[in-house]
Scaffold this motif. Sequence first.
Motif, PDB file in Angstrom:
ATOM      1  N   ILE A 112       0.833  -1.202   0.000  1.00 57.91           N
ATOM      2  CA  ILE A 112       0.000   0.000   0.000  1.00 57.91           C
ATOM      3  C   ILE A 112       0.869   1.254   0.000  1.00 57.91           C
ATOM      4  O   ILE A 112       1.783   1.388   0.824  1.00 57.91           O
ATOM      5  CB  ILE A 112      -0.927   0.029   1.235  1.00 57.91           C
ATOM      6  CG1 ILE A 112      -1.857  -1.185   1.224  1.00 57.91           C
ATOM      7  CG2 ILE A 112      -1.733   1.319   1.280  1.00 57.91           C
ATOM      8  CD1 ILE A 112      -2.684  -1.326   2.484  1.00 57.91           C
ATOM      9  N   GLU A 113       0.580   2.148  -0.917  1.00 57.10           N
ATOM     10  CA  GLU A 113       1.193   3.477  -0.909  1.00 57.10           C
ATOM     11  C   GLU A 113       0.293   4.406  -0.100  1.00 57.10           C
ATOM     12  O   GLU A 113      -0.934   4.314  -0.192  1.00 57.10           O
ATOM     13  CB  GLU A 113       1.312   4.033  -2.330  1.00 57.10           C
ATOM     14  CG  GLU A 113       2.112   3.185  -3.291  1.00 57.10           C
ATOM     15  CD  GLU A 113       2.025   3.734  -4.710  1.00 57.10           C
ATOM     16  OE1 GLU A 113       1.654   4.920  -4.872  1.00 57.10           O
ATOM     17  OE2 GLU A 113       2.311   2.983  -5.658  1.00 57.10           O
ATOM     18  N   MET A 114       0.886   5.311   0.663  1.00 54.79           N
ATOM     19  CA  MET A 114       0.074   6.246   1.446  1.00 54.79           C
ATOM     20  C   MET A 114       0.761   7.603   1.540  1.00 54.79           C
ATOM     21  O   MET A 114       1.955   7.694   1.808  1.00 54.79           O
ATOM     22  CB  MET A 114      -0.174   5.699   2.854  1.00 54.79           C
ATOM     23  CG  MET A 114      -1.070   6.594   3.703  1.00 54.79           C
ATOM     24  SD  MET A 114      -1.591   5.809   5.242  1.00 54.79           S
ATOM     25  CE  MET A 114      -0.063   5.860   6.177  1.00 54.79           C
ATOM     26  N   MET A 146      -4.681   6.470  -0.058  1.00 56.82           N
ATOM     27  CA  MET A 146      -4.031   5.163   0.001  1.00 56.82           C
ATOM     28  C   MET A 146      -4.309   4.395  -1.285  1.00 56.82           C
ATOM     29  O   MET A 146      -5.414   4.473  -1.830  1.00 56.82           O
ATOM     30  CB  MET A 146      -4.549   4.365   1.200  1.00 56.82           C
ATOM     31  CG  MET A 146      -4.132   4.936   2.543  1.00 56.82           C
ATOM     32  SD  MET A 146      -5.146   4.315   3.917  1.00 56.82           S
ATOM     33  CE  MET A 146      -6.564   5.400   3.772  1.00 56.82           C
ATOM     34  N   PHE A 184      -6.141   5.069   9.163  1.00 59.70           N
ATOM     35  CA  PHE A 184      -5.361   4.016   8.519  1.00 59.70           C
ATOM     36  C   PHE A 184      -5.833   2.629   8.948  1.00 59.70           C
ATOM     37  O   PHE A 184      -6.026   1.736   8.106  1.00 59.70           O
ATOM     38  CB  PHE A 184      -3.880   4.199   8.858  1.00 59.70           C
ATOM     39  CG  PHE A 184      -2.993   3.131   8.298  1.00 59.70           C
ATOM     40  CD1 PHE A 184      -2.729   3.068   6.941  1.00 59.70           C
ATOM     41  CD2 PHE A 184      -2.427   2.174   9.129  1.00 59.70           C
ATOM     42  CE1 PHE A 184      -1.914   2.073   6.418  1.00 59.70           C
ATOM     43  CE2 PHE A 184      -1.614   1.178   8.619  1.00 59.70           C
ATOM     44  CZ  PHE A 184      -1.356   1.128   7.258  1.00 59.70           C
ATOM     45  N   ILE A 188      -7.381  -0.707   6.245  1.00 57.97           N
ATOM     46  CA  ILE A 188      -6.519  -1.794   5.780  1.00 57.97           C
ATOM     47  C   ILE A 188      -6.867  -3.135   6.410  1.00 57.97           C
ATOM     48  O   ILE A 188      -7.500  -3.214   7.460  1.00 57.97           O
ATOM     49  CB  ILE A 188      -5.035  -1.495   6.081  1.00 57.97           C
ATOM     50  CG1 ILE A 188      -4.793  -1.464   7.606  1.00 57.97           C
ATOM     51  CG2 ILE A 188      -4.590  -0.220   5.415  1.00 57.97           C
ATOM     52  CD1 ILE A 188      -3.355  -1.622   7.994  1.00 57.97           C
ATOM     53  N   VAL A 195       3.468  -1.153   3.929  1.00 59.21           N
ATOM     54  CA  VAL A 195       3.071   0.225   3.639  1.00 59.21           C
ATOM     55  C   VAL A 195       4.288   1.076   3.300  1.00 59.21           C
ATOM     56  O   VAL A 195       5.308   1.029   3.996  1.00 59.21           O
ATOM     57  CB  VAL A 195       2.323   0.844   4.834  1.00 59.21           C
ATOM     58  CG1 VAL A 195       1.924   2.282   4.525  1.00 59.21           C
ATOM     59  CG2 VAL A 195       1.091   0.029   5.166  1.00 59.21           C
ATOM     60  N   THR A 197       5.498   5.018   2.739  1.00 63.99           N
ATOM     61  CA  THR A 197       5.156   6.421   2.984  1.00 63.99           C
ATOM     62  C   THR A 197       6.426   7.266   2.886  1.00 63.99           C
ATOM     63  O   THR A 197       7.532   6.739   2.727  1.00 63.99           O
ATOM     64  CB  THR A 197       4.559   6.627   4.392  1.00 63.99           C
ATOM     65  OG1 THR A 197       5.591   6.436   5.376  1.00 63.99           O
ATOM     66  CG2 THR A 197       3.416   5.668   4.666  1.00 63.99           C
ATOM     67  N   TYR A 203       3.209   9.610  10.450  1.00 63.18           N
ATOM     68  CA  TYR A 203       3.240   8.164  10.235  1.00 63.18           C
ATOM     69  C   TYR A 203       4.120   7.424  11.237  1.00 63.18           C
ATOM     70  O   TYR A 203       4.505   6.277  11.000  1.00 63.18           O
ATOM     71  CB  TYR A 203       3.748   7.867   8.819  1.00 63.18           C
ATOM     72  CG  TYR A 203       3.020   8.617   7.729  1.00 63.18           C
ATOM     73  CD1 TYR A 203       1.637   8.789   7.769  1.00 63.18           C
ATOM     74  CD2 TYR A 203       3.718   9.167   6.652  1.00 63.18           C
ATOM     75  CE1 TYR A 203       0.968   9.486   6.780  1.00 63.18           C
ATOM     76  CE2 TYR A 203       3.052   9.861   5.649  1.00 63.18           C
ATOM     77  CZ  TYR A 203       1.686  10.023   5.723  1.00 63.18           C
ATOM     78  OH  TYR A 203       1.028  10.714   4.739  1.00 63.18           O
ATOM     79  N   VAL A 230      -0.404   7.114  -5.684  1.00 59.20           N
ATOM     80  CA  VAL A 230      -1.025   8.053  -4.755  1.00 59.20           C
ATOM     81  C   VAL A 230      -1.005   9.464  -5.331  1.00 59.20           C
ATOM     82  O   VAL A 230      -2.008  10.185  -5.318  1.00 59.20           O
ATOM     83  CB  VAL A 230      -0.308   8.014  -3.388  1.00 59.20           C
ATOM     84  CG1 VAL A 230      -0.593   9.281  -2.596  1.00 59.20           C
ATOM     85  CG2 VAL A 230      -0.766   6.812  -2.584  1.00 59.20           C
TER      86      VAL A 230
END
Length: 285
Positions: A112-114, A146, A184, A188, A195, A197, A203, A230
């Motif tokens: 996952i990109e955030m 996300m 978040f 998920i 992840v 970030t 974060y 993202v």
Amino acid sequence: HFKEERDKIGVICQKCSNTTHYWIKSQWSYECKSCRSRTSLRSGTVMQSSKLSFLIWYKTMFLLTATKKGFSSKEIQRQLGLKRYEPVWAMVHKLRKAMGNRDDRYTLEGMIEMDEGYFTIEASEKAHQTQKSGRGSKTKSNVMIMAESTILENIESGKAERQCRYFKAKVLEDHKAGATDITFQNAIDKEQTIVFTDKSTSYVNIADYVELHISEKSDETTTTETLKWVHITISNAKRNFVGTNHKIKKKYLQLYLNEFLYKLNRRYFGDKIFDRLVIANITGL
């Protein structure tokens, strides 16, 4: 069509929770086989209590799903030939809320990109003239974006590239880690999630909720490679809002994001996206 879709999903009696009913065509209602109480066709759906006809609702759902960009409530009012703006505005926002409720049923998983994007919101002229841009500005609202992304090999070039799947976007009330953490966690599937970030202080706790958290210094490489999808989504959403809607109030920003993400997550559905919105209408309260 609406009744057919509702029959597939099923009707639950609000009085006794029974799931078997008779259909009373003359009343456009279901009658519970157990307690005989009646449930209207609209009851429990987004259309509940609306005085607008089924035809108006269906035309609106068609317009909302017909293009990637969508329509403003004002344009939908014009297309439908209705005199009053307020009922159209309320109807469109109810559908946008239903879209968000539908997407909230699903969680992201895997890689996952955030990151966060800052969206322009309605503010006084003085605020636009004096406020700084970006974080902390009263003319901007902070949105967490996300994206599920998987690294696949490009058959032609042989290079590894990120391919996207599903997305989520949530308006954050502040820039603190606590707000980020809650949003978040709700978005998920915590098992086997990795992840990516930047090194934002928002974060700092993310590693506590996932298998692996990889953070990189924010630079051009991070934007174009690590967090590619993202940032593409942030840019596309901003461009979509500027072209379709003007002066979005912060309290309604999430609804506009709901519509954008609903269609983005169903970008390969084609004409079936209309039927999906009908289902969201039935189950979206």
